[in-house]
Design an enzyme around this catalytic site. Structure first.
Site, PDB file in Angstrom:
ATOM      1  N   HIS A   1     100.080 -21.847  26.043  1.00 56.58           N
ATOM      2  CA  HIS A   1      99.665 -22.419  27.504  1.00 56.58           C
ATOM      3  C   HIS A   1      98.301 -21.879  27.470  1.00 56.58           C
ATOM      4  O   HIS A   1      98.105 -20.692  27.610  1.00 56.58           O
ATOM      5  CB  HIS A   1     100.612 -22.184  28.581  1.00 56.58           C
TER       6      HIS A   1
ATOM      7  N   ASP B   1     108.153 -27.629  41.440  1.00 55.04           N
ATOM      8  CA  ASP B   1     106.734 -27.129  40.764  1.00 55.04           C
ATOM      9  C   ASP B   1     105.809 -28.624  41.097  1.00 55.04           C
ATOM     10  O   ASP B   1     104.877 -28.695  41.493  1.00 55.04           O
ATOM     11  CB  ASP B   1     106.573 -26.747  39.503  1.00 55.04           C
TER      12      ASP B   1
ATOM     13  N   ARG C   1      99.637 -28.551  46.639  1.00 62.67           N
ATOM     14  CA  ARG C   1      98.486 -27.664  46.495  1.00 62.67           C
ATOM     15  C   ARG C   1      97.107 -28.414  46.386  1.00 62.67           C
ATOM     16  O   ARG C   1      96.018 -27.812  46.746  1.00 62.67           O
ATOM     17  CB  ARG C   1      98.929 -26.650  45.662  1.00 62.67           C
TER      18      ARG C   1
ATOM     19  N   SER D   1     104.267 -21.396  38.653  1.00 62.08           N
ATOM     20  CA  SER D   1     103.842 -22.752  38.402  1.00 62.08           C
ATOM     21  C   SER D   1     104.175 -22.911  36.818  1.00 62.08           C
ATOM     22  O   SER D   1     104.920 -23.598  36.200  1.00 62.08           O
ATOM     23  CB  SER D   1     102.546 -23.353  38.993  1.00 62.08           C
TER      24      SER D   1
ATOM     25  N   LYS E   1     107.641 -23.832  34.434  1.00 63.98           N
ATOM     26  CA  LYS E   1     107.858 -24.893  33.367  1.00 63.98           C
ATOM     27  C   LYS E   1     107.971 -24.273  31.706  1.00 63.98           C
ATOM     28  O   LYS E   1     108.970 -24.786  31.341  1.00 63.98           O
ATOM     29  CB  LYS E   1     106.816 -25.623  33.174  1.00 63.98           C
TER      30      LYS E   1
HETATM   31  N1  URA Z   1      98.585 -25.103  35.718  1.00 61.99           N
HETATM   32  C1  URA Z   1      99.805 -25.415  36.417  1.00 61.99           C
HETATM   33  O1  URA Z   1     100.753 -25.941  35.611  1.00 61.99           O
HETATM   34  N2  URA Z   1      99.996 -24.990  37.382  1.00 61.99           N
HETATM   35  C2  URA Z   1      99.005 -24.411  38.375  1.00 61.99           C
HETATM   36  O2  URA Z   1      99.169 -24.130  39.561  1.00 61.99           O
HETATM   37  C3  URA Z   1      97.875 -24.161  37.664  1.00 61.99           C
HETATM   38  C4  URA Z   1      97.483 -24.797  36.536  1.00 61.99           C
END
Ligand code: URA
Length: 427
Positions: free
Chosen positions: A86, A165, A172, A187, A191
């Site tokens: 990621h 999320d 947000r 967040s 995932k």
């Molecule tokens: N990427 C995400 O998935 N969540 C965040 O809060 C910031 C970047």
């Protein structure tokens, strides 16, 4: 149903700098997902978290509550180990494209659930959709089949993973609370943990084009995410990598696909190759295959074969010509000298304004839009040499893109001290 807590009291605890008890965290995340905690209440809590922070144990519980809001995937039926990567997002960050097939070619399955871009950092799915016929949406059984047959899949994350999320991120985004490190870490990790990968390598970007502008903030985010992953049983490491300058020589959609294919063919810009190999080595090691050198799979064409099979499995034609822009505009060097700085944020915003990204969810992006760099920090240029080519199908966008580039490139007398691509490793 009577609710065990009330939102104003939970908000007040965090507003006053207190620690949220576990049962209140579980409740507030669940009640927000159910629509019982109102968006304005969750916004107030997000702002209190941004201002007052969270302890590690609170972040861990918050992450678990977000995972519990949806489904968890399970790759245990696959015949090979899994590893995912990621990136926290950067300009010209096309690394997923060469990396997923490269790691698959080395015997580790890569389930890469990606998103679309919003703002100045492009989305991996938007880039791949520049390939004629390629589809981002796969069912869970199709994804599993492709992981077993090809070893790599890059597709849209289904709505079943961490729905809390999705809802919270949208809030947000419009309440100035994206930047809270506990909320970013939970967040991302909710995932990735729900996705079910066995190993995870995080590419935490630092610099002008990144979420985290300072090394200290990036390090805190990386350490938080590594701890969350490790506690959840996912072998997790992070690399801190430079995002002051765009990665490679392209930012956009089709242009980034083309550059990725160059890397898979054994060429491509040095920084893209270096970061792809560094991340591949980490993914292979985390998946228990540290005896495999990914450079071999890049050199002998196995990674390219995996790319072609991965694209074709999702309906794409790896041989189809990529879109070319209707209009281009070349920015030239105003004077001779050494390129000192090519600001990632300026280039990212320019690519976005040219049509490579979207300013509202659901908007179409242009496959051919983007920026091609002709010089990077340290290169010598002469007055009049091309520095950048801007590409778009809608030339009325050039003026706003050029505004974003105002002051983004510095040319001076002395060679600039370029930062290494990989700054540090955490984990
Ligand atoms: N990427 C995400 O998935 N969540 C965040 O809060 C910031 C970047």
């Amino acid at each position: 149903m009577t609710e065990p807590f009330d939102a104003p009291a939970v908000i007040a605890t965090k507003r006053d700098g207190g620690r949220l008890p576990d049962d209140q965290i579980d409740w507030v995340v669940d009640a927000f997902t159910r629509g019982v905690v109102a968006p304005e209440q969750m916004s107030a809590l997000a702002m209190a978290i941004l201002l007052n922070g969270m302890e590690r144990s609170e972040i861990s519980r918050w992450t678990a509550a977000m995972i519990a809001s949806g489904e968890r995937m399970d790759f245990s039926s696959l015949s090979r180990p899994t590893a995912d990567k990621h990136s926290t997002g950067g300009v010209g960050d096309k690394i997923t494209l060469p990396l997923a097939p490269l790691v698959a070619a080395c015997g580790v399955a890569v389930p890469q659930l990606s998103g679309r871009g919003l703002g100045h950092t492009g989305g991996t799915l938007d880039k791949l959709e520049a390939i004629p016929g390629w589809r981002a949406d796969l069912s869970n059984p199709d994804m599993l089949r492709q992981l077993e047959d090809v070893g790599a899949v890059i597709c849209a994350a289904g709505s079943g993973l961490a729905p809390a999320d999705k809802k919270l991120y949208a809030l947000r985004d419009v309440t100035g609370t994206v930047e809270a490190i506990p909320l970013i870490a939970s967040s991302i990790m909710s995932k990735k943990i729900a996705e079910g990968t066995g190993a995870l390598v995080l590419d935490v970007k630092v610099g002008s084009g990144a979420f985290m502008k300072t090394e200290a903030d990036a390090r805190e985010l990386a350490e938080t995410m590594v701890a969350l992953g490790t506690d959840a049983g996912v072998r997790t490491v992070a690399l801190l990598t430079d995002m002051d300058t765009p990665l490679g020589l392209t930012a956009g959609n089709a242009v980034e696909v083309a550059e990725s294919v160059e890397v898979l063919a054994g060429g491509g810009p040095g920084d893209v190759v270096e970061l792809t190999l560094a991340l591949a080595r980490e993914m292979l090691a985390a998946a228990g295959k540290d005896d495999v050198d990914p450079a071999d799979a890049l050199a002998d064409g196995r990674a390219m074969d995996a790319w072609r099979r991965m694209v074709a499995a999702q309906g794409g034609d790896p041989d189809a010509p990529l879109a070319t822009p209707r209009e281009t505009h070349v920015v030239t060097a105003p004077e001779s000298g050494t390129v000192g700085r090519v600001d990632a944020m300026g280039v990212g915003v320019a690519a976005w304004r040219l049509g490579a990204g979207r300013s509202r969810p659901g908007e179409d992006v242009q496959a051919a839009a983007g920026v091609v760099l002709h010089a990077k920090p340290g290169d010598e240029v002469r007055a009049g040499d091309p520095l950048l080519t801007l590409q778009t199908d809608t030339p009325e966008r050039f003026a706003r893109a050029l505004e974003a580039l105002d002051g983004a490139i510095e040319i001076g007398a002395a060679p600039a001290q370029a930062r290494d691509v990989v700054i540090d490793r955490i984990g």
